[in-house]
Design an enzyme around this catalytic site. Structure first.
Site, PDB file in Angstrom:
ATOM      1  N   GLU A   1      14.193 -19.788  -9.093  1.00  0.00           N
ATOM      2  CA  GLU A   1      13.862 -18.457  -9.608  1.00  0.00           C
ATOM      3  C   GLU A   1      13.102 -18.594 -10.933  1.00  0.00           C
ATOM      4  OE1 GLU A   1      13.711 -15.606  -8.488  1.00  0.00           O
ATOM      5  OE2 GLU A   1      13.826 -14.201 -10.154  1.00  0.00           O
TER       6      GLU A   1
ATOM      7  N   GLU B   1       4.682 -16.211 -11.141  1.00  0.00           N
ATOM      8  CA  GLU B   1       4.141 -14.889 -10.839  1.00  0.00           C
ATOM      9  C   GLU B   1       3.689 -14.139 -12.094  1.00  0.00           C
ATOM     10  OE1 GLU B   1       8.483 -12.900  -9.685  1.00  0.00           O
ATOM     11  OE2 GLU B   1       6.734 -12.366  -8.533  1.00  0.00           O
TER      12      GLU B   1
ATOM     13  N   TRP C   1      -2.930  -2.601  -1.655  1.00  0.00           N
ATOM     14  CA  TRP C   1      -2.726  -4.043  -1.830  1.00  0.00           C
ATOM     15  C   TRP C   1      -3.522  -4.705  -0.720  1.00  0.00           C
ATOM     16  CZ3 TRP C   1      -0.780  -8.175   1.009  1.00  0.00           C
ATOM     17  CH2 TRP C   1      -0.488  -9.336   0.264  1.00  0.00           C
TER      18      TRP C   1
ATOM     19  N   CYS D   1       0.856  -1.179   0.000  1.00  0.00           N
ATOM     20  CA  CYS D   1       0.000   0.000   0.000  1.00  0.00           C
ATOM     21  C   CYS D   1       0.894   1.232   0.000  1.00  0.00           C
ATOM     22  CB  CYS D   1      -0.941   0.099   1.200  1.00  0.00           C
ATOM     23  SG  CYS D   1      -2.135  -1.217   1.288  1.00  0.00           S
TER      24      CYS D   1
ATOM     25  N   LYS E   1       9.460 -17.001 -11.373  1.00  0.00           N
ATOM     26  CA  LYS E   1       9.168 -16.014 -12.427  1.00  0.00           C
ATOM     27  C   LYS E   1       7.961 -16.473 -13.231  1.00  0.00           C
ATOM     28  CE  LYS E   1      10.712 -13.365 -11.497  1.00  0.00           C
ATOM     29  NZ  LYS E   1      11.474 -12.748 -10.485  1.00  0.00           N
TER      30      LYS E   1
ATOM     31  N   HIS F   1      13.321 -39.131  -6.188  1.00  0.00           N
ATOM     32  CA  HIS F   1      12.836 -39.384  -4.827  1.00  0.00           C
ATOM     33  C   HIS F   1      11.360 -39.018  -4.676  1.00  0.00           C
ATOM     34  CE1 HIS F   1      16.824 -40.440  -3.488  1.00  0.00           C
ATOM     35  NE2 HIS F   1      17.294 -39.347  -4.078  1.00  0.00           N
TER      36      HIS F   1
ATOM     37  N   ASN G   1      -1.121   2.428   5.737  1.00  0.00           N
ATOM     38  CA  ASN G   1      -0.267   1.342   5.231  1.00  0.00           C
ATOM     39  C   ASN G   1       0.183   0.556   6.447  1.00  0.00           C
ATOM     40  OD1 ASN G   1       1.641  -0.300   3.984  1.00  0.00           O
ATOM     41  ND2 ASN G   1       3.232   1.280   4.094  1.00  0.00           N
ATOM     42  N   GLY G   2      -0.062  -0.761   6.442  1.00  0.00           N
ATOM     43  CA  GLY G   2       0.336  -1.596   7.582  1.00  0.00           C
ATOM     44  C   GLY G   2      -0.808  -2.505   7.969  1.00  0.00           C
TER      45      GLY G   2
ATOM     46  N   LYS H   1       5.016  -4.895  -5.217  1.00  0.00           N
ATOM     47  CA  LYS H   1       6.477  -4.883  -5.311  1.00  0.00           C
ATOM     48  C   LYS H   1       7.142  -4.927  -3.929  1.00  0.00           C
ATOM     49  CE  LYS H   1      10.214  -4.277  -7.868  1.00  0.00           C
ATOM     50  NZ  LYS H   1      10.546  -5.493  -8.618  1.00  0.00           N
TER      51      LYS H   1
ATOM     52  N   ARG I   1       3.524  -0.489  -4.940  1.00  0.00           N
ATOM     53  CA  ARG I   1       3.224  -0.983  -3.596  1.00  0.00           C
ATOM     54  C   ARG I   1       1.868  -1.650  -3.506  1.00  0.00           C
ATOM     55  NH1 ARG I   1       6.934   1.658  -0.322  1.00  0.00           N
ATOM     56  NH2 ARG I   1       5.822   1.025   1.537  1.00  0.00           N
TER      57      ARG I   1
HETATM   58  O1  M6R Z   1      12.222  -6.276  -1.881  1.00  0.00           O
HETATM   59  P1  M6R Z   1      12.679  -7.657  -1.582  1.00  0.00           P
HETATM   60  O2  M6R Z   1      13.809  -8.099  -2.431  1.00  0.00           O
HETATM   61  O3  M6R Z   1      12.977  -7.861  -0.111  1.00  0.00           O
HETATM   62  O4  M6R Z   1      11.449  -8.573  -1.930  1.00  0.00           O
HETATM   63  C1  M6R Z   1      11.485  -9.957  -1.729  1.00  0.00           C
HETATM   64  C2  M6R Z   1      10.385 -10.634  -2.498  1.00  0.00           C
HETATM   65  O5  M6R Z   1       9.152 -10.152  -2.098  1.00  0.00           O
HETATM   66  C3  M6R Z   1      10.530 -10.440  -4.009  1.00  0.00           C
HETATM   67  O6  M6R Z   1      11.760 -10.889  -4.464  1.00  0.00           O
HETATM   68  C4  M6R Z   1       9.417 -11.196  -4.737  1.00  0.00           C
HETATM   69  O7  M6R Z   1       9.601 -12.575  -4.599  1.00  0.00           O
HETATM   70  C5  M6R Z   1       9.344 -10.772  -6.200  1.00  0.00           C
HETATM   71  N1  M6R Z   1       7.976 -10.678  -6.602  1.00  0.00           N
HETATM   72  C6  M6R Z   1      10.014 -11.706  -7.105  1.00  0.00           C
HETATM   73  O8  M6R Z   1       9.854 -11.407  -8.450  1.00  0.00           O
END
Ligand code: M6R
Length: 596
Positions: free
Chosen positions: A469, A476, A72, A2, A473, A492, A96-97, A591, A27
């Protein structure tokens, strides 16, 4: 998560508020809203982002003071009634929080005959402030009183219908900055939101309250006394990757990796390590999401260069585990945003135990960057796409640079190793640029993954870590089911998932135990799986008879890893494009993850 803004200005603020909110959309972006006062008192909220909000606000809002929010969702779905500002009895609040005791507060208020419109935790805040106002408290005192009842984390901005020339701000646990410019006093979750309007900003501390008025910004500490905070220049809007040419910011940010890597390398090459950190006997890297995968991918380099054991800990788990810390431990926090709540929680925990902290952070005005004993910055530049791309590869580079610097300080790096690693680092930008040129092949892979509706990523060593990763990717951006395994783990259990045509992406190269991964690829093939190999030149001949599709990537050794990272980013982007998903703003995400 947020974003909040607030402003007191000599002229109508609505459009400036919405413009600033636009820069905070990373945010959260499921709904947005503004409230303005003086003259009049108007509130507008929309589902979606600031483009929709700007359409509503138009030129019609006259108020000279206002607050705004981009959301958010935590409590309550993305609906207009849950969007901020929340208003009660002439008091409007953006938050925010998370208010942890909202349930009890709300119950008490409902018993009092008060009504609620939303499902949010935030809506209790204007109720508390309005009650204090009714009892005679001035705006600032009313906010202070309300805060004593709130448990949890908050950054709030409050607008009063009956005192329409000011905004009151309070902070506990969530980041917020106040800022000043010519004829404007403002507040925002991130100072870059105000770069067009303000000259300098100060980060509020926990327990602070601030008042914005036509006279500027006044800050009070937890004790109610005037407080001095450190004012810094608001930097001009950072140069941002232009989405236009590429269709999305995320795609543009993938293309920006060579520059980002060069900038990061230039900032870190030759930096020395302070003695307290050079004396480390053990390293613990703590991070979330992609930042964790960046660290796990390059851990072998850190360990080899420093001769130190390097533990990896997911922040959300580590902060609650009460793990014993051996003497001489140095904590390394890795974060793009520098404000991830779980990683910040670990920072507090490590500080309380006097553990020296290194922060590998991209946003350098963040609390994490400011609070570390050693800031080891990534210079990826602003990343607008929600998915980490250039920040990820810059984190890998920065961590290897950290390992090298620490190894030099400890005397564990020979001159031969130094020359070899420097040579590899110098080549990374070019490798990424060359990998990007294979885009057509990645696009074809993406189309297959979309057709099959799933993907499995495997590899060994660093490539096993990087596979995570790749799967993240793809999940998401495309929302497809994607999993990652160390290739040796397949047999396994996970191999049971392989059916005729299951796409399995195998990352393999010299230094990634390619021979063993090849055997695992054979096992997949023998069960009808469709093998897509992302390999280096040295492994291509061996994989050719086994792979259904093979992409030979540029680079060798460390370079292969970076090329594989680019490949997986581009596969994910293209899968999202095929599925017509919003590449920069995947559903349900934000983000900066500032809630636990
Ligand atoms: O800002 P940060 O690097 O601490 O954020 C960590 C994760 O929230 C961030 O890497 C998230 O997994 C991304 N959406 C990955 O693309």
């Amino acid at each position: 998560m947020c974003g909040i803004v607030g402003m007191v200005n000599g002229h109508p603020v609505a459009r400036d508020l919405v413009t600033a909110l636009g820069r905070l959309e990373y945010r959260g972006y499921d709904s947005a809203g503004v409230a303005v006062a003086g003259p009049g008192f108007e509130v507008h909220k929309v589902i979606g982002g600031t483009t929709e909000l700007m359409g509503k606000v138009g030129n019609g809002f006259a108020g000279h003071a206002g607050i705004g929010h981009t959301r958010w969702a935590t409590h309550g779905r993305a609906e207009v009634r849950n969007a901020h500002p929340h208003v009660w009895d002439g008091v409007a609040v953006v938050h925010n929080g998370i208010i942890e005791n909202y349930h009890d507060l709300r119950g008490r208020m409902i018993a009092n005959g008060e009504t609620f419109e939303s499902d949010t935790d935030s809506e209790v805040i204007p109720h508390l402030i309005a009650a204090a106002r009714k009892a005679g408290a001035a705006p600032m005192d009313a906010v202070r009183e309300a805060c004593t009842e709130l448990h949890g984390a908050y950054a709030i901005a409050v607008l009063f219908q009956d005192v329409p020339d000011r905004v009151v701000v309070a902070r506990q646990g969530s980041p917020v900055m106040v800022a000043r410019g010519r004829n404007v006093a403002a507040v925002a979750s991130d100072p870059s939101a105000l770069s067009a309007l303000c000259d300098d900003y100060a980060a509020l501390e926990d327990g602070d309250l601030a008042e914005l008025s036509n006279h500027g910004v006044t800050i009070f500490g937890r004790d109610g006394q005037l407080a001095q905070r450190c004012w810094q220049k608001v930097e001009g809007a950072e140069e941002e990757a232009a989405a236009g040419l590429f269709g999305s910011f995320t795609r543009a940010e993938i293309a920006a990796q060579p520059v980002a890597l060069r900038n990061t390398d230039a900032a870190l090459a030759g930096r020395a390590i302070p003695q307290a950190i050079a004396d480390a006997e053990r390293l613990v890297v703590v991070a979330c999401g992609s930042s964790m995968y960046a660290a796990s991918t390059v851990r072998p380099w850190i360990e080899k260069l420093t001769g130190l054991p390097c533990d990896l800990e997911i922040a959300s788990e580590y902060r609650t585990r009460e793990a014993p810390l051996s003497r001489g431990t140095v904590g390394i926090l890795v974060s793009q945003s520098g404000e991830t709540a779980d990683t910040m929680g670990v920072m507090e925990m490590l500080k309380a135990r006097n553990v020296p902290i290194v922060a590998v952070v991209n946003v350098q005005h963040s609390q994490m960057a400011r609070g570390a004993d050693l800031l080891w910055p990534t210079m990826a530049g602003k990343e607008q796409g929600v998915a980490a791309t250039k920040s990820f590869t810059c984190q890998m580079l920065a961590l290897i640079r950290f390992g090298l610097a620490l190894g030099l300080a400890r005397g564990t790096v020979t001159s031969g190793t130094l020359v070899a690693v420097e040579r590899e680092l110098a080549g990374l930008a070019v490798v990424c640029a060359r990998a990007e040129m294979l885009e057509g092949q990645f696009e074809a892979v993406a189309e297959r993954l979309v057709r099959e509706g799933e993907a499995l990523f495997i590899g060994r060593g660093s490539a096993a870590a990087l596979a995570n990763e790749g799967a993240l990717k793809l999940k998401e951006l495309s929302y497809l089911r994607a999993e990652a395994y160390a290739a040796g783990e397949l047999k396994h259990g996970p191999i049971a998932m392989i059916r005729e045509g299951s796409p399995v992406i195998v990352c393999a190269g010299a230094g990634q135990h390619a021979g063993k991964s090849l055997a695992n690829a054979e096992e997949v093939r023998a069960r009808g799986g469709y093998v897509i190999a992302l390999v280096d030149d040295a492994s291509a001949a061996a994989f050719a008879p086994v792979a259904d599709e093979m992409i030979v990537l540029p680079g060798a050794g460390l370079g292969t890893l970076f090329a594989q990272a680019v490949a997986m980013q581009l596969i994910a982007v293209h899968a999202a494009v095929v599925l017509r998903h919003p590449v920069d703003r995947p559903r349900n995400l934000a983000k900066s993850v500032t809630v636990e």
